[in-house]
Design a protein around this motif. Structure first.
Motif, short mmCIF file in Angstrom:
data_model
loop_
_atom_site.label_atom_id
_atom_site.label_comp_id
_atom_site.label_asym_id
_atom_site.label_seq_id
_atom_site.Cartn_x
_atom_site.Cartn_y
_atom_site.Cartn_z
N GLY A 192 0.78 -1.29 -0.05
CA GLY A 192 0.04 0.19 -0.05
C GLY A 192 0.86 1.41 -0.09
N ALA A 193 2.05 1.08 -0.43
CA ALA A 193 2.94 2.51 -0.15
C ALA A 193 2.74 3.30 -1.40
CB ALA A 193 4.58 1.99 -0.10
N HIS A 194 2.61 4.50 -1.19
CA HIS A 194 2.49 5.51 -2.44
C HIS A 194 3.19 6.69 -1.89
CE1 HIS A 194 -0.82 6.42 0.11
NE2 HIS A 194 -0.74 7.48 -0.37
N GLY A 195 3.49 7.75 -2.94
CA GLY A 195 4.09 8.76 -2.81
C GLY A 195 5.68 9.11 -3.24
N ASP A 196 6.37 9.90 -2.81
CA ASP A 196 7.77 10.08 -3.23
C ASP A 196 8.67 9.55 -2.38
OD1 ASP A 196 6.61 11.63 -5.48
OD2 ASP A 196 6.90 13.29 -4.22
N TYR A 197 9.70 8.62 -2.70
CA TYR A 197 10.63 8.04 -1.96
C TYR A 197 12.01 8.09 -2.55
CZ TYR A 197 6.99 5.11 0.46
OH TYR A 197 5.91 4.60 1.33
N GLN A 198 12.98 7.95 -1.62
CA GLN A 198 14.11 7.98 -1.76
C GLN A 198 14.95 6.53 -1.51
OE1 GLN A 198 15.59 11.06 -3.09
NE2 GLN A 198 17.63 10.54 -3.24
N VAL A 199 15.54 6.07 -2.54
CA VAL A 199 16.38 5.19 -2.48
C VAL A 199 18.04 5.22 -2.30
CG1 VAL A 199 17.05 2.65 -3.37
CG2 VAL A 199 14.57 3.72 -3.92
N SER A 200 18.39 4.85 -1.39
CA SER A 200 20.01 5.01 -1.09
C SER A 200 20.69 3.56 -1.13
CB SER A 200 20.20 5.94 0.29
OG SER A 200 19.38 6.94 0.22
N LEU A 201 22.02 3.79 -1.37
CA LEU A 201 22.93 2.66 -1.32
C LEU A 201 24.12 2.80 -0.76
CD1 LEU A 201 23.46 -0.38 -2.41
CD2 LEU A 201 24.71 0.81 -4.29
N LYS A 202 24.24 2.44 0.29
CA LYS A 202 25.60 2.30 1.23
C LYS A 202 26.55 1.11 1.30
CE LYS A 202 24.83 2.90 5.47
NZ LYS A 202 24.45 3.58 7.03
N TYR A 203 27.81 1.28 1.10
CA TYR A 203 28.89 0.43 1.30
C TYR A 203 29.69 0.67 2.52
CZ TYR A 203 32.56 -3.11 0.20
OH TYR A 203 33.30 -3.94 0.25
N GLY A 204 29.59 0.02 3.41
CA GLY A 204 30.37 0.34 4.84
C GLY A 204 29.58 1.46 5.52
N THR A 205 30.67 2.45 5.46
CA THR A 205 29.92 3.69 6.16
C THR A 205 29.67 4.93 5.25
OG1 THR A 205 32.04 4.45 6.60
CG2 THR A 205 30.94 3.22 8.44
N LYS A 206 29.87 4.59 3.99
CA LYS A 206 29.81 5.72 2.87
C LYS A 206 28.38 5.18 1.94
CE LYS A 206 32.42 7.57 -1.04
NZ LYS A 206 33.72 7.45 -1.85
N VAL A 207 28.09 6.42 1.55
CA VAL A 207 26.63 6.31 0.77
C VAL A 207 27.12 6.51 -0.71
CG1 VAL A 207 24.62 7.35 0.10
CG2 VAL A 207 25.19 7.30 2.61
N LEU A 208 26.92 5.36 -1.44
CA LEU A 208 27.52 5.53 -2.94
C LEU A 208 26.34 6.31 -3.71
CD1 LEU A 208 28.73 1.90 -3.07
CD2 LEU A 208 30.12 4.05 -2.61
N ALA A 209 25.24 6.09 -3.65
CA ALA A 209 24.33 6.74 -4.57
C ALA A 209 22.82 6.94 -4.01
CB ALA A 209 24.19 5.77 -5.89
N GLU A 210 22.03 7.85 -4.70
CA GLU A 210 20.78 7.99 -4.22
C GLU A 210 20.10 8.18 -5.51
OE1 GLU A 210 21.62 10.48 0.08
OE2 GLU A 210 20.66 11.50 -1.88
N GLN A 211 18.72 7.57 -5.38
CA GLN A 211 17.82 7.56 -6.45
C GLN A 211 16.70 7.90 -6.06
OE1 GLN A 211 18.65 7.29 -9.81
NE2 GLN A 211 16.67 7.47 -10.31
N PRO A 212 15.90 8.99 -6.63
CA PRO A 212 14.13 9.04 -6.31
C PRO A 212 13.33 8.06 -6.95
CG PRO A 212 15.07 10.64 -8.11
CD PRO A 212 16.36 9.91 -7.53
N TRP A 213 12.23 8.01 -6.27
CA TRP A 213 11.11 6.96 -6.75
C TRP A 213 9.91 7.32 -6.37
CZ3 TRP A 213 10.65 1.13 -4.65
CH2 TRP A 213 9.75 0.52 -5.30
N GLY A 214 9.15 7.62 -7.55
CA GLY A 214 7.93 8.23 -7.41
C GLY A 214 6.63 6.91 -7.38
N VAL A 215 5.97 6.82 -6.41
CA VAL A 215 4.90 5.29 -6.49
C VAL A 215 3.73 5.81 -6.55
CG1 VAL A 215 4.28 3.44 -5.39
CG2 VAL A 215 6.73 4.33 -4.91
N GLY A 216 2.87 5.39 -7.37
CA GLY A 216 1.63 5.88 -7.56
C GLY A 216 0.63 5.31 -6.55
N ARG A 217 -0.55 6.12 -6.25
CA ARG A 217 -1.51 5.68 -5.36
C ARG A 217 -2.12 4.18 -5.79
NH1 ARG A 217 -4.12 7.92 -1.11
NH2 ARG A 217 -3.06 10.08 -1.67
N PRO A 218 -2.49 3.39 -5.12
CA PRO A 218 -3.16 2.17 -5.37
C PRO A 218 -4.79 2.38 -5.30
CG PRO A 218 -2.58 2.01 -2.95
CD PRO A 218 -2.07 3.48 -3.58
#
Length: 240
Positions: free
Chosen positions: A113-139
């Motif tokens: 049931g998740a919907h809205g604007d999300y932020q996906v982050s990738l971390k290796y060790g203690t360092k954040v490698l990348a971030e990617q936005p993700w817009g999820v539609g309403r069910p």
């Protein structure tokens, strides 16, 4: 001079500059993102009815260290709005040699049931490698389900209540005295019996051609034949 040669490390001091030791080589690999990250995949029909949305986080990383990296464990975080990301461990199977690069795909899944604007982050060790936005539609399927439920349940409760009231209400004396009509057991047998045809009635002879029927003129109820009005004698009935 033919003496033996010897080698020794001596500190080189530059006047007016600080001196620090070189970092030690720990022999571990170092990963860095070499290309833009992206989310691949699409949502099915079940996501429209509240199923958890899922994607694949695709990125290209390179090993900048001096040792190979085998089966690295990444942390994938998903954040909604201003909330902190929730991290989950994702292990990638493979080995990245020093100076080499590899294409990595990691699954990302949200709650039902998740919907809205999300932020996906990738971390290796203690360092954040990348971030990617993700817009999820309403069910919208869930919203449609609740609307139908709000319409069907009251209608069903009303029908059940009317049936209960019809069962428990007292019957009138006229309805109780009237006997119930029982179904005829022989109705089906009678319908299958052959029908009898009536013989045709004897035809009457034609009327004589020269005969003339007697015609009678119906007199008005308030006149007698001798007192009927005519052209020469108007009626006086009704005048006193």
């Amino acid at each position: 001079v033919t003496a033996d040669q010897s080698v020794a490390d001596a500190a080189f001091v530059v006047a007016g500059h600080p001196v620090a030791a070189l970092p030690k080589q720990d022999g571990a690999g170092k990963l860095a993102v070499l290309a833009t990250t992206r989310l691949e995949g699409d949502s099915g029909i079940l996501t429209w009815f509240g199923a958890p949305p899922s994607r694949r986080l695709v990125l290209t990383v390179g090993n900048l260290g001096s040792a190979p990296v085998k089966d690295p464990v990444f942390q994938v975080g998903t954040a909604h709005g201003v909330y902190a990301p929730q991290w989950e461990e994702r292990q990638w199977r493979g080995t990245i040699e020093p100076g080499r690069k590899a294409r990595i795909e990691l699954p990302v899944e949200l709650t039902a049931g998740a919907h809205g604007d999300y932020q996906v982050s990738l971390k290796y060790g203690t360092k954040v490698l990348a971030e990617q936005p993700w817009g999820v539609g309403r069910p919208w399927g869930v919203t449609l389900f609740w609307l139908l439920l709000c319409l069907v349940v009251p209608a069903a409760v009303f029908r059940i209540g009317m049936a209960v009231v019809d069962k428990v209400r007292p019957r009138s004396a006229h309805a109780a005295a009237r006997p119930r009509r029982r179904p005829d057991r022989f109705a089906g047998v009678t319908a299958r019996l052959p029908k009898l045809r009536r013989p045709p009635a004897p035809s009457e002879g034609p009327a004589p051609a020269g005969g003339t029927g007697s015609t009678t003129t119906a007199a008005l109820p308030w006149f007698t034949p001798d007192s009927a009005p005519s052209e020469h004698r108007p009626t006086t009935k009704g005048h006193s």
